[in-house]
Structure formats: C-alpha cells, structure tokens
Design an enzyme around this catalytic site. Structure first.
Site, mmCIF file in Angstrom:
data_model
loop_
_atom_site.group_PDB
_atom_site.id
_atom_site.type_symbol
_atom_site.label_atom_id
_atom_site.label_comp_id
_atom_site.label_asym_id
_atom_site.label_seq_id
_atom_site.Cartn_x
_atom_site.Cartn_y
_atom_site.Cartn_z
ATOM 1 C CG HIS A 82 -2.294 0.936 0.949
ATOM 2 N ND1 HIS A 82 -3.755 0.475 0.444
ATOM 3 C CD2 HIS A 82 -2.520 2.429 2.018
ATOM 4 C CE1 HIS A 82 -4.345 1.926 0.367
ATOM 5 N NE2 HIS A 82 -3.650 2.513 0.681
ATOM 6 C CG ASP A 161 -10.546 3.228 5.270
ATOM 7 O OD1 ASP A 161 -10.234 4.594 5.869
ATOM 8 O OD2 ASP A 161 -9.710 2.516 3.855
ATOM 9 N NE ARG A 168 -8.374 10.685 6.624
ATOM 10 C CZ ARG A 168 -7.078 9.822 6.305
ATOM 11 N NH1 ARG A 168 -7.646 9.027 5.595
ATOM 12 N NH2 ARG A 168 -6.229 10.831 6.120
ATOM 13 C CB SER A 183 -6.944 5.643 6.460
ATOM 14 O OG SER A 183 -7.795 5.266 5.612
ATOM 15 C CE LYS A 187 -7.168 1.126 2.379
ATOM 16 N NZ LYS A 187 -7.229 2.552 2.558
HETATM 17 N N1 URA Z 1 -3.996 5.999 1.155
HETATM 18 C C1 URA Z 1 -5.035 5.266 2.326
HETATM 19 O O1 URA Z 1 -5.737 4.602 2.315
HETATM 20 N N2 URA Z 1 -5.412 6.051 3.471
HETATM 21 C C2 URA Z 1 -4.957 7.626 3.710
HETATM 22 O O2 URA Z 1 -5.617 7.659 4.465
HETATM 23 C C3 URA Z 1 -3.301 7.766 2.509
HETATM 24 C C4 URA Z 1 -3.410 6.721 1.636
#
Ligand code: URA
Length: 436
Positions: A82, A161, A168, A183, A187
């Site tokens: 990620h 999320d 956000r 966040s 996930k």
């Molecule tokens: N990627 C995400 O999944 N969440 C964030 O807050 C920033 C980048």
C-alpha cells in the site's frame, strides 16, 4: 454519549477513550452520526492530533467495523502493498500481476483518489467494465482463480474506512499521521494477509512533505502491523516529482501496461520491481530481496505478469483488449501544452500542484458525489535535472472541459522551479527502509 461532546473534547485537546472513539466510528458507519459531525471531529483530530492509545483504538475500531478475512482455503502466503499516495503513483497495477504471476496471492483492498493524489480504484475503473465492487464471495473467487483481486472497501470489509476516507477527501483532513495510519492499516489488516510492504512517499507530491514526518508515519504503521502479527516493511520513497511520465486514469493504465510489457519509464519500472521484490521476500517466495527482484524481472520478461493482468481484468469484468488497444480506454477530446517560459534546468517541482490541476480538470473530486473524468490526464516531458529551452514543452494536458483549463495551466507552469545549472545531488528514489 453525544457526538457534539466528543467533538468539543478533541477540539479542546482532550484524550478520547476507546469507547468514545468506538461510539463515533460505529455511529458514523451505521449512519447515526451525520457527515457534518464526523467532519468536525476529523478536523479537530487533524489540528490537535491523537496520542498513541487513541491511534491504536481508532485503527482497531475501524478494522473491526467489518470482517477480518482469512483465506485458509487458498494455499501459500498472502501479501500486499500500500502506498500513502502521490502523483502518477500506479505501482499497484504493475506489481499485483507480477507478484501473483510469481506464485503469491495478492488480496488488495485499495482506495479512490484522495486529496491531490490518484487512487487505484479510480484508475482501474478507467478500464471499461472493470468492477472494483465485488462481493466478498466474488472477491474470494477471483483470488482463488488468478491469485490477485483488487477491490475497494465494502459494506463487509473496512466499511468505516470507506465512509471516513470519502469524507476526508473533501474536507481537507487527509494529511495527518494518525488518520492515515488508521485508514491504511484498517484496510490492510482486514484483507487476510501475512505480509505487507508499505510505500511511504515523501516530498512535495506526498502528504508528508518532510522526510522525518514520512519516517514517523512509516514507524507507526510498521509497529501497528507487527503488533497484529504481520511481517511489515516500509520503503520511504521520493515524491518530489511525478512517478513515471503519466498522470490521470487512462494515462496511468496505459503506462502500467507499458511497464508490464518491459517498457515504460525507468523510475516507475524500478520502483515496481523493487516493491515486488520485497513482497516476494516477505511472502517467503524467495530467500532474499535480490532474488525477489530477479523473479520480478523474469515475470515481466517472460510476459507472465502481462498475462496475469489480462486474466485479472477479465475476471473482474473488464475489457482486457485495452492491453493491446489502449485507444479503448476513455480518450480526451482535446490537448493543450504547457511550455517553459525560461531556458535552464529543472531543479525542483511543486508536485502537489500537478495533482491539484488534474483534479480541477475533472480527474478528481471536489465533492463526494463528483464523477471522475477518466480521460483527463497529464504527460510530463521533463524531469528534475533535465535542461529546458524557453518555449519547449513541459506538460501535455489531455482534457474534455476547458472551464478550468487556464487555472490548471497556471498551476502546472508554476510547479516548475528552474535554475541555471542542474541540481548537484543525484536523485535517489528509495530513501530508506523501515522495519527490515
Ligand atoms: N491511503 C489510504 O488508504 N489512506 C490514507 O489516509 C492515505 C493514503
């Protein structure tokens, strides 16, 4: 408990208990707490911050807002990557098929565009028919069939999320270490993975502009993942200029396919291969990162990664013909050029402005309901360190609607910093590795 009291508590720098955080997050996820109260609380958090126990509580409450998957029926290790987000950052589209072709399983839950950065889900939706909203059963089916599946948060997986992320995006509450950690990790920990590689961006196009802030974010995420029993490393990588030559949804799918075909820009290719290498290593597919890198290169050179990408598109309902016929991706009707007003060298860029310009032209959202124009894009002709002549092309803009074109052009032109000599420091993409 009342949301208004918890907003006030955070506004006045108080510490929230786990029960209070749970009340807010679950209430918002269920729809009992409205957007305006959650937005006010998020802004209070953005301004006042959270301490370590609030951060842990927020991450866990968000994680357990939905199911935490396991994939016991699928043999072998499950790994993912990620990124904290940047401009032109499309490595997920490249490394998921590389790693799946190399024998590991990649159950990837991604996000949409956030702030000035692009999102994997929006990019994938540039492929006609591609469905990122698979049910849990379909997600598992695709994973079993081809070893990778790329979806968004759902009502079942990381639903908190899903809602908070979208809020956000349009309330300027993105760039905060605690909110980003909760966040991302909520996930990723819900996906049922054994190992995770984090790409934490740093520089003018990242949420964390300063390297020490990026390192702090990386440390917090690595610690969170390890506490939950996962293998996690974070690569701190430069985002002082766009990754690759293309930004925008169709453009980025096209450029990802180029890399999978063994072409494409060197920085994007290298980073995608290095991230894949770490995934192979953490997933115990190889004994070292170097061996992982060789395996990743082989998956591209033999065409196996490209085949895997085709298969993944097909299984998620998309038109796999885009791989050989990129004109099947949404195409913009118009082009415009931004040219240099001076001769010299590019010494820096304000990279965030490229992402903002792209969003302004329809490639991002200003309100939650906004639809993305997948055809909008930018093509970058110059990189930091390149020489440039007055009047030479810096960026080609692909667009459909010219309402904000002049403003976008001004932003893009103003993003470039030039000087009379090339920067003396050689640009290194991978700055450091945390948690190795
Ligand atoms: N990627 C995400 O999944 N969440 C964030 O807050 C920033 C980048």
């Amino acid at each position: 408990m009342r949301a208004v009291d918890l907003i006030r508590k955070k506004r006045d720098s108080g510490e929230l208990s786990r029960e209070e955080i749970e009340f807010l997050v679950s209430g918002y996820t269920r729809g009992d707490i409205p957007d305006y109260q959650m937005a006010a609380w998020l802004m209070a958090v953005w301004i006042r911050g959270m301490n370590r126990s609030e951060l842990v509580a927020l991450t866990e409450v968000m994680l357990y807002s939905g199911q935490v998957l396991t994939h016991a029926d699928i043999p072998g290790k499950k790994v993912d990557k990620h990124s904290t987000g940047g401009v032109g950052d499309k490595t997920s589209l490249i490394l998921a098929p590389i790693v799946a072709a190399g024998g590991l399983t990649v159950p990837m839950i991604s996000g949409r565009g956030l702030g000035h950065t692009g999102g994997t889900l929006d990019k994938l939706e540039a492929i006609p028919g591609f469905n990122v909203n698979l049910s849990l059963e379909e997600f598992r089916h695709v994973l079993r069939e081809c070893g990778m599946a790329l979806i968004g948060q759902t009502a079942e997986i990381a639903p908190a999320d899903k809602k908070i992320y979208a809020l956000r995006d349009v309330t300027s509450t993105v760039e905060n270490i605690g909110l980003i950690c909760a966040s991302i990790m909520s996930k990723k920990l819900a996906e049922g993975i054994d190992a995770l590689v984090l790409d934490v961006k740093t520089g003018s196009g990242a949420f964390m502009k300063k390297e020490e802030e990026s390192v702090r974010l990386a440390e917090v995420m690595v610690e969170t993942g390890k506490r939950m029993g996962k293998k996690v490393v974070a690569l701190i990588t430069g985002m002082d200029e766009p990754l690759g030559r293309m930004a925008g949804h169709s453009n980025e799918v096209f450029e990802s396919v180029e890399v999978l075909k063994g072409r494409g820009p060197a920085d994007l290719r290298d980073l995608s291969l290095d991230l894949s290498a770490w995934m192979f290593f953490l997933g115990e597919r190889t004994e070292s990162v170097e061996e992982g890198r060789r395996l990743a290169e082989t998956m591209v050179a033999t065409g196996q990664a490209l085949e895997k990408f085709r298969e993944g598109i097909r299984l998620q309902g998309g038109d796999e013909r885009v791989v050989d016929a990129p004109e099947r991706l949404p195409q913009a009707r118009f082009r415009a050029e931004v040219v240099s007003s001076v001769s010299g060298y590019i010494t820096a860029t304000n990279c965030e402005q490229f992402g903002t310009a792209l969003a302004m032209l329809g490639g991002g959202r200003e309100k939650k309901e906004d639809k993305i124009d997948h055809a909008v894009g930018l093509e970058f002709h110059k990189r930091i360190g390149d020489s440039v002549e007055k009047g030479e092309k810096l960026v080609t803009i692909y667009y459909n609607n010219d309402v904000k074109l002049a403003e976008a052009k001004t932003l893009i032109a103003g993003s470039y910093v030039s000087g009379q000599s090339a920067p003396s420091e050689k640009r290194v993409l991978i700055r450091s590795i945390i948690g190795a």
